[in-house]
Design a protein around this motif. Structure first.
Motif, PDB file in Angstrom:
ATOM      1  N   GLU A 140     -16.567  10.778  -4.547  1.00 20.68           N
ATOM      2  CA  GLU A 140     -15.493  10.008  -5.026  1.00 20.68           C
ATOM      3  C   GLU A 140     -14.544  10.766  -6.177  1.00 20.68           C
ATOM      4  OE1 GLU A 140     -17.656   5.465  -4.385  1.00 20.68           O
ATOM      5  OE2 GLU A 140     -18.426   6.970  -5.845  1.00 20.68           O
ATOM      6  N   ILE A 141     -15.264  11.680  -6.832  1.00 20.00           N
ATOM      7  CA  ILE A 141     -14.657  12.371  -7.715  1.00 20.00           C
ATOM      8  C   ILE A 141     -13.370  13.064  -6.827  1.00 20.00           C
ATOM      9  CG2 ILE A 141     -14.708  14.417  -9.138  1.00 20.00           C
ATOM     10  CD1 ILE A 141     -17.276  13.497 -10.149  1.00 20.00           C
ATOM     11  N   LYS A 142     -13.778  13.861  -5.945  1.00 17.56           N
ATOM     12  CA  LYS A 142     -12.799  14.535  -4.946  1.00 17.56           C
ATOM     13  C   LYS A 142     -11.684  13.849  -4.587  1.00 17.56           C
ATOM     14  CE  LYS A 142     -15.589  18.631  -3.722  1.00 17.56           C
ATOM     15  NZ  LYS A 142     -17.070  18.136  -3.822  1.00 17.56           N
ATOM     16  N   SER A 143     -12.177  12.473  -4.109  1.00 19.75           N
ATOM     17  CA  SER A 143     -11.327  11.662  -3.494  1.00 19.75           C
ATOM     18  C   SER A 143     -10.263  10.831  -4.630  1.00 19.75           C
ATOM     19  CB  SER A 143     -12.093  10.472  -2.954  1.00 19.75           C
ATOM     20  OG  SER A 143     -11.341   9.606  -2.218  1.00 19.75           O
ATOM     21  N   LEU A 144     -10.665  10.648  -5.773  1.00 14.26           N
ATOM     22  CA  LEU A 144      -9.806  10.369  -6.922  1.00 14.26           C
ATOM     23  C   LEU A 144      -8.966  11.442  -7.169  1.00 14.26           C
ATOM     24  CD1 LEU A 144      -8.773   8.207  -8.792  1.00 14.26           C
ATOM     25  CD2 LEU A 144     -10.229   9.051 -10.380  1.00 14.26           C
ATOM     26  N   ALA A 145      -9.212  12.584  -7.105  1.00 18.20           N
ATOM     27  CA  ALA A 145      -8.200  13.881  -7.523  1.00 18.20           C
ATOM     28  C   ALA A 145      -7.291  13.978  -6.104  1.00 18.20           C
ATOM     29  CB  ALA A 145      -9.236  14.936  -7.287  1.00 18.20           C
ATOM     30  N   ASP A 146      -7.616  13.547  -4.977  1.00 24.08           N
ATOM     31  CA  ASP A 146      -6.677  13.572  -3.917  1.00 24.08           C
ATOM     32  C   ASP A 146      -5.672  12.392  -4.137  1.00 24.08           C
ATOM     33  OD1 ASP A 146      -5.861  14.021  -0.920  1.00 24.08           O
ATOM     34  OD2 ASP A 146      -6.470  11.720  -0.912  1.00 24.08           O
ATOM     35  N   ALA A 147      -6.129  11.112  -4.590  1.00 23.60           N
ATOM     36  CA  ALA A 147      -5.269  10.107  -4.653  1.00 23.60           C
ATOM     37  C   ALA A 147      -4.396  10.387  -5.536  1.00 23.60           C
ATOM     38  CB  ALA A 147      -5.912   8.735  -4.835  1.00 23.60           C
ATOM     39  N   ILE A 148      -4.824  10.988  -6.939  1.00 23.13           N
ATOM     40  CA  ILE A 148      -3.884  11.299  -7.911  1.00 23.13           C
ATOM     41  C   ILE A 148      -2.781  12.341  -7.701  1.00 23.13           C
ATOM     42  CG2 ILE A 148      -3.698  12.404 -10.192  1.00 23.13           C
ATOM     43  CD1 ILE A 148      -6.475  10.953 -10.893  1.00 23.13           C
ATOM     44  N   VAL A 202      -4.095   3.369  -3.192  1.00 22.41           N
ATOM     45  CA  VAL A 202      -2.893   3.391  -4.135  1.00 22.41           C
ATOM     46  C   VAL A 202      -1.837   2.250  -3.772  1.00 22.41           C
ATOM     47  CG1 VAL A 202      -1.173   4.678  -5.245  1.00 22.41           C
ATOM     48  CG2 VAL A 202      -3.097   5.813  -4.227  1.00 22.41           C
ATOM     49  N   LEU A 203      -1.625   1.236  -4.539  1.00 26.14           N
ATOM     50  CA  LEU A 203      -0.692   0.177  -4.391  1.00 26.14           C
ATOM     51  C   LEU A 203       0.333   0.039  -5.515  1.00 26.14           C
ATOM     52  CD1 LEU A 203      -3.616  -2.270  -4.167  1.00 26.14           C
ATOM     53  CD2 LEU A 203      -2.020  -2.022  -2.258  1.00 26.14           C
ATOM     54  N   VAL A 204       1.523  -0.653  -5.113  1.00 28.80           N
ATOM     55  CA  VAL A 204       2.237  -1.069  -6.036  1.00 28.80           C
ATOM     56  C   VAL A 204       1.762  -2.484  -6.122  1.00 28.80           C
ATOM     57  CG1 VAL A 204       4.507  -1.834  -6.820  1.00 28.80           C
ATOM     58  CG2 VAL A 204       4.088   0.242  -5.525  1.00 28.80           C
ATOM     59  N   PRO A 205       1.054  -2.956  -7.369  1.00 28.01           N
ATOM     60  CA  PRO A 205       0.452  -4.340  -7.408  1.00 28.01           C
ATOM     61  C   PRO A 205       1.617  -5.365  -7.099  1.00 28.01           C
ATOM     62  CG  PRO A 205       0.390  -3.401  -9.641  1.00 28.01           C
ATOM     63  CD  PRO A 205       0.970  -2.155  -8.662  1.00 28.01           C
ATOM     64  N   VAL A 252       0.976  -1.174  -0.148  1.00 26.91           N
ATOM     65  CA  VAL A 252      -0.028   0.031  -0.026  1.00 26.91           C
ATOM     66  C   VAL A 252       1.000   1.170   0.000  1.00 26.91           C
ATOM     67  CG1 VAL A 252      -1.737   1.255   1.275  1.00 26.91           C
ATOM     68  CG2 VAL A 252      -1.959  -1.274   1.267  1.00 26.91           C
ATOM     69  N   VAL A 253       0.595   2.238  -0.922  1.00 27.48           N
ATOM     70  CA  VAL A 253       1.293   3.557  -0.965  1.00 27.48           C
ATOM     71  C   VAL A 253       0.635   4.586  -0.057  1.00 27.48           C
ATOM     72  CG1 VAL A 253       2.260   5.281  -2.576  1.00 27.48           C
ATOM     73  CG2 VAL A 253       2.331   2.738  -3.248  1.00 27.48           C
ATOM     74  N   TYR A 254      -0.775   4.562  -0.437  1.00 31.36           N
ATOM     75  CA  TYR A 254      -1.794   5.691  -0.031  1.00 31.36           C
ATOM     76  C   TYR A 254      -2.828   5.096   0.001  1.00 31.36           C
ATOM     77  CZ  TYR A 254      -4.079  10.050   0.376  1.00 31.36           C
ATOM     78  OH  TYR A 254      -4.858  11.069   0.813  1.00 31.36           O
ATOM     79  N   GLU A 255      -3.869   5.577   0.967  1.00 28.17           N
ATOM     80  CA  GLU A 255      -5.114   5.461   1.062  1.00 28.17           C
ATOM     81  C   GLU A 255      -6.049   6.528   1.413  1.00 28.17           C
ATOM     82  OE1 GLU A 255      -5.756   2.024   4.000  1.00 28.17           O
ATOM     83  OE2 GLU A 255      -8.218   2.356   4.024  1.00 28.17           O
ATOM     84  N   ASN A 256      -7.239   6.791   1.017  1.00 28.31           N
ATOM     85  CA  ASN A 256      -8.117   7.729   1.354  1.00 28.31           C
ATOM     86  C   ASN A 256      -9.721   6.979   1.753  1.00 28.31           C
ATOM     87  OD1 ASN A 256      -9.433   7.888  -1.164  1.00 28.31           O
ATOM     88  ND2 ASN A 256      -8.053   9.636  -1.679  1.00 28.31           N
ATOM     89  N   ASP A 257     -10.443   7.967   1.591  1.00 25.84           N
ATOM     90  CA  ASP A 257     -11.791   7.549   2.081  1.00 25.84           C
ATOM     91  C   ASP A 257     -12.531   6.600   0.931  1.00 25.84           C
ATOM     92  OD1 ASP A 257     -12.997  10.436   3.473  1.00 25.84           O
ATOM     93  OD2 ASP A 257     -11.657   8.825   4.254  1.00 25.84           O
ATOM     94  N   HIS A 258     -12.068   6.575  -0.104  1.00 28.35           N
ATOM     95  CA  HIS A 258     -12.583   6.023  -1.241  1.00 28.35           C
ATOM     96  C   HIS A 258     -11.654   5.151  -2.156  1.00 28.35           C
ATOM     97  CE1 HIS A 258     -16.648   7.881  -0.348  1.00 28.35           C
ATOM     98  NE2 HIS A 258     -15.880   8.895  -0.216  1.00 28.35           N
TER      99      HIS A 258
END
Ligand code: H2U
Ligand code: ZN
Length: 349
Positions: free
Chosen positions: A254-262, A224-227, A215-221
């Motif tokens: 989820e739109i905001k959360s994906l923006a945060d993950a990116i 992010v992993l290195v598979p 796991v590299v990073y996790e947020n509410d929705h």
């Protein structure tokens, strides 16, 4: 030899559960100290507006169209599309030896920002969220064309990835057929779903969140992993926590959360070698206008070429072209490096 499998020392192959392909991992080759280094590169002094750029607001494009003075993101039909929407659907077959199918398609280019000299990791999360919202809007409107069966949203970043213009932008290719990579991932997800009545990536995500090693990073929705099966040194995958078949079903949150993950992932990427980290990235999701795909689980792949510095890349040649992909550093090593990277961009003083 101990029968407990040591992922950290012996050469081994790993299965990509999405495609059914294998990657050869040679961890013993990285016993030498990590040579990830920060190199002095020529300063990047691109202007905020470039009068010659075909993506900057108000500029002419190659075919004569003029860009509006846009203030957020901007989408237009590719002037040199690889696919054309007036191609007749036809196929060719010579004794099952020479087989070809016409491909009909519609390609678009999306400028992520009016600023010529910014990249996703340097953008505000709110501005990245407006790009994600535009991806969703374009996906939904393209899906209304019944002849479109698949929509590929992607970004080529950096000259090393063949990107023809540094202005932050991505592309959307929609087509009348389902491409090979997606057929592979559909097959594997369908097989798993038929037996377990849950998505393959839900099960994979649950296991990875228990183990935490990749796991590299996790947020509410999103996570992010290195598979486990990563091929490129710092390859990552973003997986939605909710089993969503496509971006069509993303909520505002989820739109905001994906923006945060990116944002966090691309900032960590830039911090790794203190350079604008190149990659090809794209989301995978269910085909459209061709029945139900309940097995499909939305995810986004990042395929970055850099190996140990801003100028040293992994080459997929020789054995990789002829036999199978191969890597030295393990997915676990890469995930640890990315986890350790700050969430604030190195250029922010
Ligand atoms: O005026 C132009 C120049 C480039 N393009 C298109 O922009 C796209 C940018 O591609 P890259 O993502 O590989 O940089 C490319 O497909 C090219 O055809 C236009 O649509 N109009
Ligand atoms: Zn995929």
């Amino acid at each position: 030899m101990s029968n407990t499998f040591d992922l950290d020392s012996n050469p081994h192959t790993r299965l990509n559960i999405l495609t059914g392909e294998w990657v050869l991992v040679s961890p013993h080759r990285t016993k030498r100290p990590w040579q990830g280094k920060v190199e002095e590169l020529s300063p990047d002094n691109r202007p905020e507006y470039d009068p010659k750029c075909y993506l900057c607001p108000g500029n002419d494009r190659a075919d004569g169209d003029v860009n509006p003075a846009y203030s957020e993101s901007f989408v237009f039909k590719n002037d040199f599309s690889a696919l054309l929407d007036d191609t007749p659907l036809a196929s060719f077959n010579e004794a099952d030896l020479l087989v070809a199918n016409n491909q009909k398609g519609l390609c678009k280019v999306i400028s992520f920002s009016p600023k010529h000299n910014i990249t996703l990791p340097e953008m505000k999360v709110a501005d990245i969220a407006s790009v994600v919202a535009l991806w969703q809007k374009e996906f939904n409107s393209l899906s209304e064309n019944q002849w479109i069966k698949y929509i590929q949203i992607f970004e080529n970043k950096g000259e090393i990835m063949g990107c023809s213009n540094p202005h932050p932008h991505g592309q959307i290719w929609s087509l009348s057929d389902i491409p090979a990579e997606l057929l592979k991932e559909t097959e594997r997800q369908k097989n798993y779903y038929a037996v377990h009545r849950k998505s393959l990536l839900s099960a994979y995500l649950q296991l990875e969140l228990e183990i935490q090693e990749r796991v590299v990073y996790e947020n509410d929705h999103f996570v992010v992993l290195v598979p486990f099966w990563a091929v490129w040194p710092y390859e990552t995958i973003i997986i939605s926590k909710r089993h969503l078949t496509s971006i069509k079903y993303f909520t505002e949150a989820e739109i905001k959360s994906l923006a945060d993950a990116i944002k966090i992932l691309t900032v960590k990427y830039d911090n790794l070698f203190e350079t604008s980290f190149p990659y090809s990235a794209g989301m995978h999701q269910a085909p459209v206008n061709s029945g139900d795909y309940p097995e499909w689980h939305w995810h986004m792949h990042f395929y970055p070429p850099l190996l140990r510095s801003a100028t040293v890349k992994k080459f997929m040649v020789g054995y990789e072209m002829l036999a199978s992909p191969q890597r030295d550093i393990t997915a676990e090593f890469a995930a640890k490096k990315l986890r350790e990277m700050p969430q604030v961009h190195y250029k922010v003083k």
